[in-house]
Write a protein that holds these residues in place. Structure first.
Motif, short mmCIF file in Angstrom:
data_model
loop_
_atom_site.label_atom_id
_atom_site.label_comp_id
_atom_site.label_asym_id
_atom_site.label_seq_id
_atom_site.Cartn_x
_atom_site.Cartn_y
_atom_site.Cartn_z
N ALA A 193 9.56 -6.79 4.70
CA ALA A 193 8.45 -6.41 3.82
C ALA A 193 8.72 -5.06 3.18
O ALA A 193 8.47 -4.86 1.98
N VAL A 194 9.25 -4.11 3.96
CA VAL A 194 9.55 -2.79 3.42
C VAL A 194 10.68 -2.88 2.40
O VAL A 194 10.64 -2.23 1.34
N ALA A 195 11.68 -3.70 2.67
CA ALA A 195 12.85 -3.82 1.79
C ALA A 195 12.56 -4.59 0.52
O ALA A 195 13.23 -4.41 -0.50
N LEU A 221 0.83 -1.21 0.00
CA LEU A 221 0.00 0.00 0.00
C LEU A 221 0.86 1.26 0.00
O LEU A 221 0.41 2.33 -0.44
N LEU A 222 2.08 1.15 0.52
CA LEU A 222 2.98 2.30 0.56
C LEU A 222 3.65 2.57 -0.78
O LEU A 222 4.14 3.69 -1.01
N ASP A 223 3.67 1.58 -1.65
CA ASP A 223 4.31 1.75 -2.95
C ASP A 223 3.52 2.76 -3.79
O ASP A 223 2.31 2.63 -3.93
N ASP A 245 12.01 -1.50 -6.49
CA ASP A 245 12.58 -0.14 -6.54
C ASP A 245 12.36 0.65 -5.25
O ASP A 245 12.15 1.86 -5.28
N GLU A 246 12.41 -0.05 -4.14
CA GLU A 246 12.24 0.59 -2.83
C GLU A 246 10.94 1.39 -2.75
O GLU A 246 10.89 2.46 -2.14
N GLY A 247 9.89 0.86 -3.36
CA GLY A 247 8.61 1.56 -3.39
C GLY A 247 8.04 1.81 -2.01
O GLY A 247 7.51 2.89 -1.73
N ALA A 248 8.13 0.80 -1.13
CA ALA A 248 7.58 0.96 0.23
C ALA A 248 8.35 2.02 1.00
O ALA A 248 7.75 2.86 1.70
#
Length: 322
Positions: free
Chosen positions: A266-268, A229-231, A272-275
């Motif tokens: 999950a964040v990593a 959802l953060l991407d 392309d480091e979207g999160a």
């Protein structure tokens, strides 16, 4: 003027005990209109003894009577919470209306009943453990958001009620034991309506703030869903991103070492480091609380990355060099 108003309302309330269904129905419709249009009338209606009759009407087979009674209770809850909470049987009646959302209760009565729960809780912290102890209310609200044929407004009002219940930390484990996490993530993943996803993630951010959330989140791959959802590619609103940040941060803080590792992974793992980009976006553009949570999450998952020092230093001005 005040005396005349009291006499009028007292006369209407007395009709709620009439043997005539038509008379009762007309009185219910009048009370709904008066309580909506005249805020000063609400306490007078409560003092006149209307609440037990309104609560009893939620068991009625008449949809119009249910709707008028539930709407009046909601109107009273805005300014007359104490008389409602002190009325014996009120919570059981609200529970009944919610529990039968898929059978005998009309959608409008379900919505007003859920909205009444929210209204009672959002401004009065002392009621949260009381209503949170009513497992049947929590179960019914969860069933409403999980039921495929629920009216969209019923889902929205139930999510708001669940949010208010989750504000009391001791209620969160009960919500999890009754299936809140899979029900919420089903909405987050499958429901395309932005408002519903915003409300579902808001509830999830609160529910994640207890130890029991770790296992429940793992079962639905919760950390990965929230990171997605953060991407920026998902097109999530800023509010959804803020809620996702809050949920991930609470999961990392309240879970064990494994939960913290899962959040970081999950964040990593995003493309392309979207999160990470989403967390930075919240840290730069979110609300005051949202920005702080985003910075705290960055510290947790990217603590050694100097690219984010400007955000961390902005959050902690005492750490800046002079």
């Amino acid at each position: 003027m005040e005396t005349a108003k009291r006499r009028t309302i007292s006369s209407i309330v007395s009709k709620l005990s009439s043997v005539s269904e038509q008379t009762r129905a007309a009185a219910l419709a009048e009370l709904r209109l008066i309580s909506k249009q005249d805020p000063d009338s609400r306490l007078i209606i409560a003092d006149a003894g209307a609440i037990p009759y309104l609560a009893e009407t939620l068991y009625s087979s008449s949809h119009s009577s249910q709707e008028n009674a539930a709407a009046t209770l909601f109107n009273l809850s805005i300014t007359s919470r104490e008389p409602l909470m002190s009325s014996r049987g009120l919570l059981d009646a609200l529970s009944h209306a919610l529990r039968h959302h898929d059978t005998t209760t009309s959608p409008a009565a379900v919505q007003s009943s859920a909205a009444t729960i929210y209204s009672l809780l959002i401004a009065e912290e002392s009621y949260r453990p009381i209503i949170g102890s009513k497992r049947d209310i929590i179960f019914s609200l969860i069933h409403i958001i999980r039921y495929p044929n629920s009216h969209p407004r019923s889902i929205k009002d139930s999510l708001k009620a669940l949010f208010a219940i989750a504000l009391y930390p001791m209620n969160r484990s009960t919500m999890i034991s009754l299936g809140a996490i899979p029900a919420l993530f089903s909405l987050i993943v499958k429901d395309s309506r932005c408002g519903v996803v915003e409300d579902a993630t808001a509830v999830m951010a609160q529910v994640a703030g207890c130890e029991e959330s770790e296992d429940g989140m793992r079962r639905v791959s919760g950390a990965n869903v929230l990171a997605d959802l953060l991407d920026p590619c998902t097109g999530s609103s800023l509010r959804i991103k803020e809620n996702a940040v809050g949920a991930l941060l609470n999961l990392a803080r309240c879970g064990g070492d494994e939960a913290r590792s899962e959040v970081a992974a999950a964040v990593a793992s995003g493309a392309d480091e979207g999160a990470t980009e989403g967390i930075v976006y919240v840290a730069e553009n979110g609300s005051v609380k949202g920005r702080k949570k985003a910075v705290d999450l960055l510290k947790l998952v990217n603590g050694g990355d100097s690219r984010f020092d400007y955000l961390i230093n902005e959050e902690n001005p005492n750490s800046r060099s002079i």
